[in-house]
Scaffold this motif. Structure first.
Motif, PDB file in Angstrom:
ATOM      1  N   TYR A 441       0.813  -1.224   0.000  1.00  0.00           N
ATOM      2  CA  TYR A 441       0.000   0.000   0.000  1.00  0.00           C
ATOM      3  C   TYR A 441       0.844   1.270   0.000  1.00  0.00           C
ATOM      4  O   TYR A 441       0.300   2.366   0.112  1.00  0.00           O
ATOM      5  CB  TYR A 441      -0.925  -0.004   1.227  1.00  0.00           C
ATOM      6  CG  TYR A 441      -1.717  -1.284   1.335  1.00  0.00           C
ATOM      7  CD1 TYR A 441      -2.850  -1.494   0.551  1.00  0.00           C
ATOM      8  CD2 TYR A 441      -1.292  -2.310   2.167  1.00  0.00           C
ATOM      9  CE1 TYR A 441      -3.555  -2.679   0.614  1.00  0.00           C
ATOM     10  CE2 TYR A 441      -1.997  -3.513   2.239  1.00  0.00           C
ATOM     11  CZ  TYR A 441      -3.118  -3.689   1.461  1.00  0.00           C
ATOM     12  OH  TYR A 441      -3.805  -4.872   1.508  1.00  0.00           O
ATOM     13  N   ARG A 442       2.166   1.138  -0.198  1.00  0.00           N
ATOM     14  CA  ARG A 442       3.038   2.280   0.044  1.00  0.00           C
ATOM     15  C   ARG A 442       3.760   2.808  -1.186  1.00  0.00           C
ATOM     16  O   ARG A 442       4.691   3.597  -1.065  1.00  0.00           O
ATOM     17  CB  ARG A 442       4.062   1.919   1.135  1.00  0.00           C
ATOM     18  CG  ARG A 442       3.453   1.863   2.521  1.00  0.00           C
ATOM     19  CD  ARG A 442       4.429   1.339   3.540  1.00  0.00           C
ATOM     20  NE  ARG A 442       5.689   2.079   3.565  1.00  0.00           N
ATOM     21  CZ  ARG A 442       6.714   1.737   4.323  1.00  0.00           C
ATOM     22  NH1 ARG A 442       6.637   0.676   5.097  1.00  0.00           N
ATOM     23  NH2 ARG A 442       7.822   2.452   4.298  1.00  0.00           N
ATOM     24  N   SER A 443       3.347   2.388  -2.378  1.00  0.00           N
ATOM     25  CA  SER A 443       3.930   2.995  -3.566  1.00  0.00           C
ATOM     26  C   SER A 443       2.844   3.139  -4.627  1.00  0.00           C
ATOM     27  O   SER A 443       1.693   2.728  -4.428  1.00  0.00           O
ATOM     28  CB  SER A 443       5.113   2.179  -4.085  1.00  0.00           C
ATOM     29  OG  SER A 443       5.817   2.908  -5.086  1.00  0.00           O
ATOM     30  N   ASP A 444       3.207   3.713  -5.761  1.00  0.00           N
ATOM     31  CA  ASP A 444       2.216   4.213  -6.715  1.00  0.00           C
ATOM     32  C   ASP A 444       1.372   3.147  -7.395  1.00  0.00           C
ATOM     33  O   ASP A 444       0.282   3.446  -7.886  1.00  0.00           O
ATOM     34  CB  ASP A 444       2.925   5.068  -7.764  1.00  0.00           C
ATOM     35  CG  ASP A 444       3.546   6.302  -7.148  1.00  0.00           C
ATOM     36  OD1 ASP A 444       2.786   7.160  -6.672  1.00  0.00           O
ATOM     37  OD2 ASP A 444       4.780   6.414  -7.120  1.00  0.00           O
ATOM     38  N   HIS A 445       1.840   1.924  -7.433  1.00  0.00           N
ATOM     39  CA  HIS A 445       1.043   0.843  -8.014  1.00  0.00           C
ATOM     40  C   HIS A 445      -0.304   0.705  -7.318  1.00  0.00           C
ATOM     41  O   HIS A 445      -1.284   0.281  -7.927  1.00  0.00           O
ATOM     42  CB  HIS A 445       1.803  -0.482  -7.897  1.00  0.00           C
ATOM     43  CG  HIS A 445       2.122  -0.819  -6.477  1.00  0.00           C
ATOM     44  ND1 HIS A 445       3.234  -0.325  -5.842  1.00  0.00           N
ATOM     45  CD2 HIS A 445       1.457  -1.546  -5.561  1.00  0.00           C
ATOM     46  CE1 HIS A 445       3.240  -0.758  -4.588  1.00  0.00           C
ATOM     47  NE2 HIS A 445       2.164  -1.489  -4.387  1.00  0.00           N
ATOM     48  N   PHE A 446      -0.354   1.067  -6.023  1.00  0.00           N
ATOM     49  CA  PHE A 446      -1.592   0.862  -5.272  1.00  0.00           C
ATOM     50  C   PHE A 446      -2.763   1.649  -5.866  1.00  0.00           C
ATOM     51  O   PHE A 446      -3.903   1.181  -5.847  1.00  0.00           O
ATOM     52  CB  PHE A 446      -1.410   1.238  -3.800  1.00  0.00           C
ATOM     53  CG  PHE A 446      -2.676   1.048  -3.002  1.00  0.00           C
ATOM     54  CD1 PHE A 446      -3.154  -0.213  -2.728  1.00  0.00           C
ATOM     55  CD2 PHE A 446      -3.407   2.139  -2.562  1.00  0.00           C
ATOM     56  CE1 PHE A 446      -4.333  -0.402  -2.024  1.00  0.00           C
ATOM     57  CE2 PHE A 446      -4.586   1.962  -1.856  1.00  0.00           C
ATOM     58  CZ  PHE A 446      -5.048   0.691  -1.588  1.00  0.00           C
ATOM     59  N   ASN A 447      -2.478   2.825  -6.412  1.00  0.00           N
ATOM     60  CA  ASN A 447      -3.567   3.613  -6.992  1.00  0.00           C
ATOM     61  C   ASN A 447      -4.076   3.019  -8.299  1.00  0.00           C
ATOM     62  O   ASN A 447      -5.190   3.347  -8.731  1.00  0.00           O
ATOM     63  CB  ASN A 447      -3.112   5.062  -7.187  1.00  0.00           C
ATOM     64  CG  ASN A 447      -3.096   5.827  -5.879  1.00  0.00           C
ATOM     65  OD1 ASN A 447      -4.027   5.722  -5.081  1.00  0.00           O
ATOM     66  ND2 ASN A 447      -2.034   6.571  -5.630  1.00  0.00           N
ATOM     67  N   PHE A 448      -3.302   2.149  -8.930  1.00  0.00           N
ATOM     68  CA  PHE A 448      -3.801   1.360 -10.051  1.00  0.00           C
ATOM     69  C   PHE A 448      -4.577   0.156  -9.525  1.00  0.00           C
ATOM     70  O   PHE A 448      -5.664  -0.169 -10.011  1.00  0.00           O
ATOM     71  CB  PHE A 448      -2.636   0.891 -10.931  1.00  0.00           C
ATOM     72  CG  PHE A 448      -2.046   1.972 -11.794  1.00  0.00           C
ATOM     73  CD1 PHE A 448      -2.432   2.111 -13.121  1.00  0.00           C
ATOM     74  CD2 PHE A 448      -1.105   2.854 -11.292  1.00  0.00           C
ATOM     75  CE1 PHE A 448      -1.887   3.101 -13.930  1.00  0.00           C
ATOM     76  CE2 PHE A 448      -0.555   3.856 -12.083  1.00  0.00           C
ATOM     77  CZ  PHE A 448      -0.951   3.973 -13.407  1.00  0.00           C
ATOM     78  N   ALA A 449      -4.011  -0.504  -8.520  1.00  0.00           N
ATOM     79  CA  ALA A 449      -4.640  -1.710  -7.968  1.00  0.00           C
ATOM     80  C   ALA A 449      -6.032  -1.432  -7.425  1.00  0.00           C
ATOM     81  O   ALA A 449      -6.957  -2.229  -7.610  1.00  0.00           O
ATOM     82  CB  ALA A 449      -3.753  -2.300  -6.881  1.00  0.00           C
ATOM     83  N   LYS A 450      -6.201  -0.291  -6.758  1.00  0.00           N
ATOM     84  CA  LYS A 450      -7.511  -0.008  -6.168  1.00  0.00           C
ATOM     85  C   LYS A 450      -8.573   0.242  -7.232  1.00  0.00           C
ATOM     86  O   LYS A 450      -9.770   0.214  -6.935  1.00  0.00           O
ATOM     87  CB  LYS A 450      -7.415   1.182  -5.211  1.00  0.00           C
ATOM     88  CG  LYS A 450      -7.241   2.536  -5.855  1.00  0.00           C
ATOM     89  CD  LYS A 450      -7.131   3.621  -4.808  1.00  0.00           C
ATOM     90  CE  LYS A 450      -7.056   5.015  -5.440  1.00  0.00           C
ATOM     91  NZ  LYS A 450      -6.910   6.079  -4.427  1.00  0.00           N
ATOM     92  N   LYS A 451      -8.129   0.461  -8.474  1.00  0.00           N
ATOM     93  CA  LYS A 451      -9.051   0.592  -9.603  1.00  0.00           C
ATOM     94  C   LYS A 451      -9.224  -0.737 -10.335  1.00  0.00           C
ATOM     95  O   LYS A 451      -9.872  -0.794 -11.382  1.00  0.00           O
ATOM     96  CB  LYS A 451      -8.546   1.648 -10.585  1.00  0.00           C
ATOM     97  CG  LYS A 451      -8.470   3.061 -10.013  1.00  0.00           C
ATOM     98  CD  LYS A 451      -9.852   3.610  -9.702  1.00  0.00           C
ATOM     99  CE  LYS A 451      -9.754   5.076  -9.270  1.00  0.00           C
ATOM    100  NZ  LYS A 451     -11.095   5.660  -8.970  1.00  0.00           N
ATOM    101  N   GLY A 452      -8.635  -1.807  -9.784  1.00  0.00           N
ATOM    102  CA  GLY A 452      -8.799  -3.129 -10.362  1.00  0.00           C
ATOM    103  C   GLY A 452      -7.768  -3.504 -11.397  1.00  0.00           C
ATOM    104  O   GLY A 452      -7.880  -4.550 -12.042  1.00  0.00           O
ATOM    105  N   ILE A 453      -6.734  -2.695 -11.588  1.00  0.00           N
ATOM    106  CA  ILE A 453      -5.711  -2.951 -12.605  1.00  0.00           C
ATOM    107  C   ILE A 453      -4.630  -3.846 -12.008  1.00  0.00           C
ATOM    108  O   ILE A 453      -4.054  -3.518 -10.965  1.00  0.00           O
ATOM    109  CB  ILE A 453      -5.092  -1.630 -13.104  1.00  0.00           C
ATOM    110  CG1 ILE A 453      -6.169  -0.770 -13.783  1.00  0.00           C
ATOM    111  CG2 ILE A 453      -3.939  -1.895 -14.065  1.00  0.00           C
ATOM    112  CD1 ILE A 453      -5.731   0.650 -14.050  1.00  0.00           C
ATOM    113  N   PRO A 454      -4.315  -4.983 -12.649  1.00  0.00           N
ATOM    114  CA  PRO A 454      -3.255  -5.856 -12.140  1.00  0.00           C
ATOM    115  C   PRO A 454      -1.921  -5.105 -12.054  1.00  0.00           C
ATOM    116  O   PRO A 454      -1.581  -4.315 -12.940  1.00  0.00           O
ATOM    117  CB  PRO A 454      -3.192  -6.978 -13.177  1.00  0.00           C
ATOM    118  CG  PRO A 454      -4.564  -7.011 -13.791  1.00  0.00           C
ATOM    119  CD  PRO A 454      -4.997  -5.565 -13.825  1.00  0.00           C
ATOM    120  N   ILE A 455      -1.179  -5.393 -11.003  1.00  0.00           N
ATOM    121  CA  ILE A 455       0.113  -4.707 -10.801  1.00  0.00           C
ATOM    122  C   ILE A 455       1.177  -5.697 -10.358  1.00  0.00           C
ATOM    123  O   ILE A 455       0.894  -6.732  -9.756  1.00  0.00           O
ATOM    124  CB  ILE A 455       0.006  -3.570  -9.757  1.00  0.00           C
ATOM    125  CG1 ILE A 455      -0.244  -4.136  -8.333  1.00  0.00           C
ATOM    126  CG2 ILE A 455      -1.075  -2.583 -10.125  1.00  0.00           C
ATOM    127  CD1 ILE A 455       0.985  -4.381  -7.496  1.00  0.00           C
TER     128      ILE A 455
END
Length: 515
Positions: A441-455
């Motif tokens: 939850y501590r880097s920028d991928h999380f803002n993609f993940a919370k939209k359902g985008i695989p990271i």
């Protein structure tokens, strides 16, 4: 022959022509060299960039450098006709203040200070003051300092800290959520309807002047008016009706409840709008022109404090440099006719150190459809080693986060690329739900993940050593290991960009409460 068979076996989950694709991918991965990475990182983490703090001149210099590199590679602007995606950030500034009790005027930093982020611009005048002890509400320890107190529309005075040994002192990463922290006390007073909270502090007169400019924030505060500050024992004594100055030990003995005192204050505060930006470039695809793969890293760091530069070579100069070098490798391949099926977006973001601001802004204002974004491969710190890793592979590993979330196809693709080419130890320990560091939850991928985008998030684990210190410098980078890690990310991206279909979204994220 053995090498050819290995390619086919490792990549049998991919396209039928995996052998040809793999040999080509390996060739262009070879452009991600120690020399090329060092050249770029030496510029990004230089003194001239002054630590690249969000909305600072150093950050803007870094953004200009990244844009120039994208242009040099022949990549197209990623935000319409611009490489920059600007977003506003805000910073409060106190111009002047006044605090009076029963007509006596007190002095800033000698007797009081206001919280920059919790002080309403304007004046207040109240005669009903409520003393609420330490101002703690802690159900776990059965403490309620507000029991039988009505503070609606009133000014509350509380003492700093706690008298109860069962309550942990407010230290560490999550200190602000602890019941005895100033943040928790402010939140409690506000929730109970108070108009202001003043915390009695022993730190007066101030040895270090209170900054008149506050921390930056991303979204304007549109909540209810509320003012908070710290006051000396002398101010507290006057508010509680004492004709003499009571020391902290005596203030503790004061009765909880209402006191009739005339309190006046004034705050002249302005909210300055600043500007930061993400930097985006796109490599157009061939067959899947409406689909996208993102390669991200944050280029901001902590800036300069009291003339000391926080260089941020690993965090995240290394990830930014990796994105640039992968962009260069993909661009070189495209010029020779090896173009990806779907578009690849290279995005370096700012504001990560402030709270993932740049990626948050993008996720709420996407340039490209989120449902057509196959994945985000995020790189944040890949240039150092984990000083706590006491295993034989300490110079040949990479932490991979997100392998068991959102898409069952991510891990096999990444692992196949690693098995065939880079042979790193891939460590998934930070995907453990019990991970106290909460890295997911501590880097920028999380803002993609919370939209359902695989990271997938690639990380070296350097949480100690020089983490967030001025000593995170280029000379500490292991460029041989960094190149190997960046090559793996490139090879993984190559396969995802060339897949026939978008990655499946078939696994739950299972976000924790409060996210």
């Amino acid at each position: 022959m053995k090498k050819t068979l290995l390619f086919c076996f490792c990549l049998q989950v991919l396209a039928a022509n995996a052998q040809t694709i793999s040999k080509t991918a390996e060739k262009y991965a070879g452009l991600i060299t120690e020399k090329a990475l060092k050249e770029k990182l030496t510029i990004i983490a230089s003194a001239d960039m002054e630590g690249r703090e969000t909305a600072s001149p150093g950050q803007k210099k870094a953004a200009a450098y990244i844009e120039a590199q994208f242009k040099k590679m022949g990549l197209k602007p990623g935000n319409g006709d611009s490489y920059q995606m600007y977003f506003p950030v805000y910073q409060d500034q106190i111009n002047s203040t006044l605090l009076q009790v029963n007509g006596k005027t007190f002095i800033w930093d000698k007797d009081y200070s206001f919280s920059l982020n919790a002080a309403t611009n304007g004046s207040g005048s109240y005669e009903n003051i409520v003393f609420a002890g330490y101002g703690i509400v802690d159900a776990a320890n059965k403490i309620n300092d507000y029991a039988d107190l009505d503070v609606t529309g009133k000014v509350v005075v509380v003492l700093e800290g706690s008298a109860d040994a069962k309550i942990a002192p407010p230290t560490g990463r999550n200190a602000f959520t602890m019941p005895s922290s100033s943040y928790s006390k402010m939140n409690t007073a506000r929730t109970k309807g108070a108009v202001a909270l003043f915390i009695v502090s022993k730190d007066f007169p101030k040895k270090i002047p209170t900054p008149l400019k506050g921390n930056m924030y991303l979204k304007r505060n549109t909540g209810n008016a509320f003012t908070a500050g710290n006051i000396s024992e002398e101010v507290a004594s006057a508010l509680l009706g004492s004709s003499t100055v009571l020391p902290f030990s005596k203030l503790i003995e004061s009765n909880k409840g209402s006191y009739t005192t005339t309190l006046k204050w004034n705050v002249d505060k302005t909210s300055n709008e600043l500007q930061s930006s993400n930097v985006l470039a796109i490599l157009p695809g061939t067959d899947k022109k409406d689909e996208y793969l993102f390669l991200t890293g944050h280029y901001d760091h902590l800036g300069k404090r009291d003339s000391v530069i926080y260089y941020g070579a690993d965090d995240d100069g290394s990830g930014t440099t990796a994105v640039l070098q992968m962009a260069e490798a993909f661009s070189a391949a495209a010029r020779k006719g090896y173009k990806p099926k779907r578009n690849i977006v290279f995005m370096t973001v700012s504001g990560e150190e402030k709270g993932l601001w740049g990626s948050d802004y993008y996720s709420e204002h996407p340039v490209y459809p989120l449902d057509k974004t196959s994945a985000d491969l995020n790189t944040d710190m890949i240039g150092r080693t984990d000083t706590e890793r006491e295993t034989a592979d300490s110079l040949n590993y990479l932490y991979v986060i997100g392998h068991d979330k959102l898409s069952s196809e991510l891990a096999p693709i990444n692992e196949a690329a690693n098995n065939c080419f880079t042979h790193l130890t891939l460590d998934y320990k930070f995907d453990d739900p019990k991970d106290v560091n909460r890295i997911y939850y501590r880097s920028d991928h999380f803002n993609f993940a919370k939209k359902g985008i695989p990271i997938l998030f690639f990380y070296d684990g350097m949480l100690k050593a020089d983490y967030h210190k001025p000593t995170d410098t280029v000379d500490k980078i292991n460029f041989d290991l960094m190149a190997k890690r960046a090559q793996l990310i490139f090879l993984t991206a190559w396969q995802i960009a060339d897949k026939d279909d978008l990655l499946k979204r078939d696994l739950p994220l299972n976000m924790p409460a409060g996210r």
